[in-house]
Design a protein around this motif. Structure first.
Motif, PDB file in Angstrom:
ATOM      1  N   GLY A 303     -27.997  25.256 -34.784  1.00 39.61           N
ATOM      2  CA  GLY A 303     -29.262  25.927 -35.090  1.00 39.61           C
ATOM      3  C   GLY A 303     -29.225  27.422 -34.829  1.00 39.61           C
ATOM      4  N   PHE A 304     -28.020  27.979 -34.775  1.00 43.02           N
ATOM      5  CA  PHE A 304     -27.876  29.403 -34.466  1.00 43.02           C
ATOM      6  C   PHE A 304     -28.112  30.296 -35.680  1.00 43.02           C
ATOM      7  CE2 PHE A 304     -24.742  28.097 -30.921  1.00 43.02           C
ATOM      8  CZ  PHE A 304     -25.795  27.930 -30.036  1.00 43.02           C
ATOM      9  N   THR A 305     -29.369  30.475 -36.025  1.00 44.37           N
ATOM     10  CA  THR A 305     -29.697  31.464 -37.047  1.00 44.37           C
ATOM     11  C   THR A 305     -30.856  32.272 -36.514  1.00 44.37           C
ATOM     12  OG1 THR A 305     -31.223  29.924 -38.085  1.00 44.37           O
ATOM     13  CG2 THR A 305     -29.013  30.085 -39.043  1.00 44.37           C
ATOM     14  N   PHE A 306     -31.019  33.451 -37.045  1.00 46.88           N
ATOM     15  CA  PHE A 306     -32.085  34.315 -36.562  1.00 46.88           C
ATOM     16  C   PHE A 306     -32.854  34.902 -37.734  1.00 46.88           C
ATOM     17  CE2 PHE A 306     -33.797  38.422 -35.320  1.00 46.88           C
ATOM     18  CZ  PHE A 306     -34.544  38.057 -34.208  1.00 46.88           C
ATOM     19  N   SER A 307     -34.168  34.802 -37.649  1.00 51.74           N
ATOM     20  CA  SER A 307     -34.991  35.435 -38.660  1.00 51.74           C
ATOM     21  C   SER A 307     -36.303  35.846 -38.025  1.00 51.74           C
ATOM     22  CB  SER A 307     -35.254  34.450 -39.794  1.00 51.74           C
ATOM     23  OG  SER A 307     -36.366  34.900 -40.535  1.00 51.74           O
ATOM     24  N   ASN A 308     -36.635  37.120 -38.154  1.00 51.44           N
ATOM     25  CA  ASN A 308     -37.949  37.560 -37.681  1.00 51.44           C
ATOM     26  C   ASN A 308     -38.719  38.193 -38.829  1.00 51.44           C
ATOM     27  OD1 ASN A 308     -36.701  39.974 -38.038  1.00 51.44           O
ATOM     28  ND2 ASN A 308     -37.004  40.732 -35.966  1.00 51.44           N
ATOM     29  N   GLY A 309     -38.257  37.931 -40.029  1.00 46.19           N
ATOM     30  CA  GLY A 309     -38.916  38.502 -41.193  1.00 46.19           C
ATOM     31  C   GLY A 309     -38.308  39.837 -41.590  1.00 46.19           C
ATOM     32  N   LEU A 310     -37.761  40.546 -40.631  1.00 45.54           N
ATOM     33  CA  LEU A 310     -37.154  41.850 -40.933  1.00 45.54           C
ATOM     34  C   LEU A 310     -35.656  41.710 -41.164  1.00 45.54           C
ATOM     35  CD1 LEU A 310     -38.855  44.063 -38.196  1.00 45.54           C
ATOM     36  CD2 LEU A 310     -39.639  43.602 -40.510  1.00 45.54           C
ATOM     37  N   VAL A 311     -35.064  40.798 -40.446  1.00 43.69           N
ATOM     38  CA  VAL A 311     -33.631  40.545 -40.607  1.00 43.69           C
ATOM     39  C   VAL A 311     -33.397  39.040 -40.689  1.00 43.69           C
ATOM     40  CG1 VAL A 311     -32.689  42.603 -39.519  1.00 43.69           C
ATOM     41  CG2 VAL A 311     -33.349  40.679 -38.103  1.00 43.69           C
ATOM     42  N   LEU A 312     -32.394  38.688 -41.442  1.00 47.25           N
ATOM     43  CA  LEU A 312     -31.969  37.298 -41.568  1.00 47.25           C
ATOM     44  C   LEU A 312     -30.508  37.271 -41.160  1.00 47.25           C
ATOM     45  CD1 LEU A 312     -33.112  36.035 -45.093  1.00 47.25           C
ATOM     46  CD2 LEU A 312     -33.787  35.091 -42.894  1.00 47.25           C
ATOM     47  N   GLN A 313     -30.177  36.559 -40.096  1.00 47.88           N
ATOM     48  CA  GLN A 313     -28.787  36.542 -39.658  1.00 47.88           C
ATOM     49  C   GLN A 313     -28.343  35.127 -39.322  1.00 47.88           C
ATOM     50  OE1 GLN A 313     -28.253  39.377 -36.478  1.00 47.88           O
ATOM     51  NE2 GLN A 313     -28.811  41.092 -37.784  1.00 47.88           N
ATOM     52  N   GLY A 314     -27.066  34.875 -39.486  1.00 48.76           N
ATOM     53  CA  GLY A 314     -26.537  33.557 -39.160  1.00 48.76           C
ATOM     54  C   GLY A 314     -25.045  33.582 -38.913  1.00 48.76           C
ATOM     55  N   MET A 315     -24.317  34.269 -39.806  1.00 50.66           N
ATOM     56  CA  MET A 315     -22.857  34.245 -39.711  1.00 50.66           C
ATOM     57  C   MET A 315     -22.348  34.866 -38.417  1.00 50.66           C
ATOM     58  SD  MET A 315     -21.487  34.924 -43.558  1.00 50.66           S
ATOM     59  CE  MET A 315     -22.787  35.948 -44.199  1.00 50.66           C
ATOM     60  N   ASN A 316     -22.997  35.950 -37.973  1.00 48.80           N
ATOM     61  CA  ASN A 316     -22.556  36.579 -36.719  1.00 48.80           C
ATOM     62  C   ASN A 316     -22.759  35.645 -35.525  1.00 48.80           C
ATOM     63  OD1 ASN A 316     -25.271  36.893 -37.263  1.00 48.80           O
ATOM     64  ND2 ASN A 316     -25.486  38.817 -36.149  1.00 48.80           N
ATOM     65  N   TYR A 317     -23.880  34.889 -35.549  1.00 46.13           N
ATOM     66  CA  TYR A 317     -24.126  33.914 -34.478  1.00 46.13           C
ATOM     67  C   TYR A 317     -23.074  32.804 -34.535  1.00 46.13           C
ATOM     68  CZ  TYR A 317     -28.623  36.148 -33.705  1.00 46.13           C
ATOM     69  OH  TYR A 317     -29.594  37.048 -33.410  1.00 46.13           O
ATOM     70  N   ALA A 318     -22.755  32.412 -35.771  1.00 51.59           N
ATOM     71  CA  ALA A 318     -21.751  31.351 -35.955  1.00 51.59           C
ATOM     72  C   ALA A 318     -20.402  31.780 -35.389  1.00 51.59           C
ATOM     73  CB  ALA A 318     -21.619  31.016 -37.443  1.00 51.59           C
ATOM     74  N   ILE A 319     -19.985  32.997 -35.738  1.00 54.44           N
ATOM     75  CA  ILE A 319     -18.681  33.495 -35.301  1.00 54.44           C
ATOM     76  C   ILE A 319     -18.607  33.547 -33.775  1.00 54.44           C
ATOM     77  CG2 ILE A 319     -17.194  35.560 -35.260  1.00 54.44           C
ATOM     78  CD1 ILE A 319     -18.253  36.027 -38.209  1.00 54.44           C
ATOM     79  N   VAL A 320     -19.636  34.151 -33.174  1.00 56.84           N
ATOM     80  CA  VAL A 320     -19.622  34.280 -31.713  1.00 56.84           C
ATOM     81  C   VAL A 320     -19.639  32.910 -31.046  1.00 56.84           C
ATOM     82  CG1 VAL A 320     -20.891  35.130 -29.703  1.00 56.84           C
ATOM     83  CG2 VAL A 320     -20.592  36.601 -31.695  1.00 56.84           C
ATOM     84  N   SER A 321     -20.463  31.995 -31.555  1.00 54.36           N
ATOM     85  CA  SER A 321     -20.510  30.677 -30.917  1.00 54.36           C
ATOM     86  C   SER A 321     -19.175  29.956 -31.065  1.00 54.36           C
ATOM     87  CB  SER A 321     -21.667  29.838 -31.461  1.00 54.36           C
ATOM     88  OG  SER A 321     -21.500  29.552 -32.824  1.00 54.36           O
ATOM     89  N   GLY A 322     -18.517  30.137 -32.220  1.00 53.20           N
ATOM     90  CA  GLY A 322     -17.196  29.533 -32.419  1.00 53.20           C
ATOM     91  C   GLY A 322     -16.178  30.082 -31.436  1.00 53.20           C
ATOM     92  N   ILE A 323     -16.196  31.399 -31.280  1.00 50.33           N
ATOM     93  CA  ILE A 323     -15.246  32.033 -30.356  1.00 50.33           C
ATOM     94  C   ILE A 323     -15.508  31.577 -28.910  1.00 50.33           C
ATOM     95  CG2 ILE A 323     -14.521  34.256 -29.356  1.00 50.33           C
ATOM     96  CD1 ILE A 323     -15.035  35.493 -32.161  1.00 50.33           C
ATOM     97  N   VAL A 324     -16.794  31.534 -28.539  1.00 50.49           N
ATOM     98  CA  VAL A 324     -17.133  31.116 -27.169  1.00 50.49           C
ATOM     99  C   VAL A 324     -16.730  29.657 -26.940  1.00 50.49           C
ATOM    100  CG1 VAL A 324     -19.018  30.760 -25.521  1.00 50.49           C
ATOM    101  CG2 VAL A 324     -18.953  32.837 -26.906  1.00 50.49           C
ATOM    102  N   ALA A 325     -16.890  28.817 -27.957  1.00 48.98           N
ATOM    103  CA  ALA A 325     -16.467  27.415 -27.828  1.00 48.98           C
ATOM    104  C   ALA A 325     -14.959  27.349 -27.570  1.00 48.98           C
ATOM    105  CB  ALA A 325     -16.826  26.633 -29.090  1.00 48.98           C
ATOM    106  N   ALA A 326     -14.198  28.159 -28.324  1.00 52.53           N
ATOM    107  CA  ALA A 326     -12.743  28.197 -28.142  1.00 52.53           C
ATOM    108  C   ALA A 326     -12.398  28.670 -26.733  1.00 52.53           C
ATOM    109  CB  ALA A 326     -12.113  29.109 -29.196  1.00 52.53           C
ATOM    110  N   GLU A 327     -13.076  29.731 -26.299  1.00 53.65           N
ATOM    111  CA  GLU A 327     -12.808  30.268 -24.958  1.00 53.65           C
ATOM    112  C   GLU A 327     -13.135  29.247 -23.869  1.00 53.65           C
ATOM    113  OE1 GLU A 327     -13.571  35.028 -25.897  1.00 53.65           O
ATOM    114  OE2 GLU A 327     -15.213  33.768 -25.179  1.00 53.65           O
ATOM    115  N   SER A 328     -14.207  28.507 -24.094  1.00 55.52           N
ATOM    116  CA  SER A 328     -14.607  27.510 -23.098  1.00 55.52           C
ATOM    117  C   SER A 328     -13.567  26.391 -23.013  1.00 55.52           C
ATOM    118  CB  SER A 328     -15.979  26.935 -23.445  1.00 55.52           C
ATOM    119  OG  SER A 328     -16.907  27.984 -23.572  1.00 55.52           O
TER     120      SER A 328
END
Lengths: 429, 263
Positions: A303-328
């Motif tokens: 569920g890592f997506t972000f939208s406040n009406g001004l910005v719509l983001q998802g891929m950056n959250y995906a990348i970071v969560s993937g990297i953190v999962a690998a690091e963990s």
């Protein structure tokens, strides 16, 4: 002993980033994607914000990117008007914005990167579920066979069928799901650069739209991004809206958006080259738990997506969560990992990043972004105020405050109520 | 000792994704993903069905092509084929169907003791249907083209060919070659397990030196075909006039006035 150290399900930004990170630490990784070529079923609006990918693919900016966002807009559309904030800045060199990307190219590039870094990449096969043994994830099941691993990173995307079937996530509700529909419209590179007033063919425009003018008061958001030789245009409609009356169709929404008098000229002469639709997670974290015994959930699946009406983001959250999962995983491995170990450190590590902080700080923002206030009331007040301010009818001019309060009083809501809403909005955004 | 089967396949751009460049009118293959030629998938399945009945059968899938044709071979292996062999050399570039057949025939000779050879009826990207029969001719063995079913019985190869007026059953002495029509069967899917195993096993690659042919016999040099010219047919613009239901009289009048219909 397990056949693989880690099995990553889903070769999108989250899965591929996790796999690359693991493989570069000499971990034995299997990356599985249902599409062939990998990622070809993936859809997103099309701007990759930030530079989180640098951690796993330092050369990505020279790779499959389209244009760098130097112009960012937000527009409110009423039936006859477009009220826009259009911010363009040379400072988007030092302040990172994002690149527009075409996912079919981008995902294939990232998957190849994973393969080149030593990941075993298997595409064109759909994993059935996570193999569980004594309450621990011990691999994946496919076609009646089990492939074992010490850990599973589930990055299967918004339509998280495996997580549902494996009992890791409850079925989505209307509130935490939206439907995105998107078209890619072909236009010459030069036309795009000129039409959007961009400073070079490498520079791009990205704008979000609040579509307050739709037939039947349907609430939907829109986006328009410039690629090298095409535009990505789409609409995101909440499931609740689609369900409310059976007359709302997603394709009507995108058609109305494309035909708006101040959107249509931007698409003039273009040819629809591709169309797609995809679920969009809404309202923050959707998994019951981001980690468990032997597994971690990353990207859209969490569920890592972000939208406040001004910005719509998802891929950056995906990348970071993937990297953190690998690091963990690497953290646990250092201490001598057992198959099915609990990855509580993933949630902990993630809470130190913007991913989790944003999810917590902006919890419940979807109530605001989908509100009638944002979609209809505010745009119509603004429209009326602008018309009074920018038109000339031979009458004495009024102060801005007067114009605003007059525009507000033509609405049923009280002025105080509206002011409170506005304040709430500013604080939440 | 079990049967030894070779399946010849070709990697082609997915025909549904090939687009015609609106300016140059040439085929733009780069946008299309590469897949196993559809009829070749049926050829693989036909071979696998023989192996299903005679489990000690050994199937090798071969292709002549660039290094990226590896994915087609791995795909075949993931469905149950034992080995993948890529025949790849710069010298093969520009080959028409004649040296392609020769190259594949030399490869099969080198593999040795092959009982059956399967191929698809034709490829979707050139549609000649030459290569399969050509290989049989180079090898001097019996062949049955355009088959929809085949099996082994009492040491003979049987193949059914669907003709206009019935089904012809052909009985051949091995070694023999069979080409399989598109949609002759439903190709099986690969599982994750088999895909992993195929990747681990990997393919073998042979070059010109391995198959012992002279450089002037292969590739462009060995190709007798000369393309004199190529043209793209332009679509004829039609008027595309529409008549509503109930306007039959107007419609007939129009046809008569244009001389299309004579009363």
């Amino acid at each position: 002993m397990s056949e693989f150290d880690v099995i990553v399900v889903g070769a999108g930004p989250a899965g591929a980033s996790a796999a690359i990170k693991l493989a570069s630490a000499k971990v034995n990784v299997l990356l599985v994607d249902r599409a062939d070529p990998p990622g070809s079923k993936n859809v997103s609006g099309g701007v990759l914000w930030g530079d989180s990918l640098t951690q796993v693919a330092p050369d990505w900016e020279k790779g499959p990117v389209e244009r760098y966002v130097e112009a960012k807009g937000v527009s409110f559309l009423t039936k006859d008007s477009r009220i826009s904030l259009d911010f363009r800045s040379k400072k988007f060199g030092e302040y990172k914005s994002g690149y527009t990307v075409l996912r079919t190219k981008f995902d294939a590039w990232l998957a190849k990167k994973a393969k080149d870094s030593g990941v075993m990449l298997v595409s064109g096969v759909t994993v059935d579920k996570i193999a569980m043994k004594d309450g621990k994830a011990v691999g994946v099941e496919q076609g009646g066979e089990t492939i074992t691993s010490d850990a599973v990173i589930l990055a299967e995307g918004a339509n998280s069928r495996i997580a549902y079937d494996s009992g890791l996530k409850r079925k989505p509700t209307d509130r935490n799901t939206a439907l995105g529909v998107k078209e890619i419209i072909k236009l010459p590179e030069k036309t795009i650069t000129e039409r959007f007033g961009l400073t070079s063919p490498k520079m791009g425009f990205a704008s979000e739209f609040v579509l307050g003018f739709l037939e039947g008061g349907v609430r939907a958001g829109g986006f328009l991004y410039t690629n090298k030789e095409s535009l990505s245009i789409g609409a995101v409609i909440s499931m609740a809206e689609l369900r409310k009356n059976n007359k709302t169709y997603s394709f009507n929404v995108i058609e109305q958006f494309k035909e708006h008098p101040f959107v249509a000229p931007l698409l003039e002469g273009g040819r629809v080259e591709e169309y797609s639709a995809h679920l969009v997670p809404e309202g923050g974290i959707s998994a019951d738990s981001l980690n468990g015994n032997g597994y971690m959930i990353a990207g859209d699946a969490a569920g890592f997506t972000f939208s406040n009406g001004l910005v719509l983001q998802g891929m950056n959250y995906a990348i970071v969560s993937g990297i953190v999962a690998a690091e963990s995983f690497l953290e646990k491995k250092e201490k001598g990992i057992q198959a099915g170990a609990n990855f509580a450190n993933y949630t902990e590590n993630l809470s130190k990043t913007f991913v989790m902080k944003d999810m917590m700080n902006f919890k419940g923002i979807d109530k605001l972004t989908w509100s009638k206030y944002v979609h209809q009331t505010l745009p119509s007040i603004a429209e009326e105020a602008m018309l009074n301010m920018f038109s000339e009818n031979g009458q004495p001019k009024k102060h801005l405050y007067k114009i605003l309060t007059k525009s507000m009083s033509s609405h049923e809501e009280s002025k105080l109520g509206m002011a409170m809403e506005l304040l709430k909005m500013l604080r939440r955004m | 000792m079990g049967l030894k089967i070779v399946v010849m396949i070709k990697q082609v751009p997915d025909s549904q994704e090939v687009v015609i460049d609106p300016v140059t009118f040439t085929l733009n293959r780069s946008a299309a993903r590469n897949v196993i030629n559809p009829a070749d998938e049926n050829a693989i399945e036909a071979a696998l069905r023989i192996k299903d009945k005679l489990p000690d059968t050994h199937i090798t899938v071969i292709t002549m092509g660039p290094p990226f044709a590896e994915t087609a071979l791995l795909d075949a292996m993931a469905r149950g084929v034992d080995d993948g062999l890529l025949v790849s050399d710069r010298a093969f570039a520009g080959a028409d169907t004649y040296p392609t057949g020769l190259t594949l025939a030399a490869t099969i000779t080198k593999i040795g003791d092959v009982d059956m050879i399967f191929a698809g009826e034709e490829s979707t990207d050139s549609s000649t249907g030459h290569v399969g029969p050509g290989v049989a001719e180079f090898l001097g063995i019996e062949q049955a083209s355009y088959t929809s079913n085949s099996w082994i019985e009492d040491g003979y190869v049987y193949a059914e060919r669907e003709l206009e007026d019935g089904i012809e059953t052909v009985k051949m002495k091995p070694p023999s070659l069979i080409t399989v029509v598109t949609n002759a069967n439903v190709p099986r899917n690969a599982t994750l397990r088999m895909k992993i195993d195929a990747i681990r096993k990997g393919i073998k690659t042979w070059t010109l030196a391995d198959i012992e042919l002279k450089p002037e016999w292969v590739g462009l040099k060995g190709s007798p075909t000369v393309v004199k010219s190529m043209r793209t047919m332009n679509e004829k613009k039609r008027e595309g006039k529409k008549f509503k239901a109930g306007e039959m009289d107007k419609f007939v009048d129009e046809l008569v006035s244009k001389g299309i219909l004579k009363l």
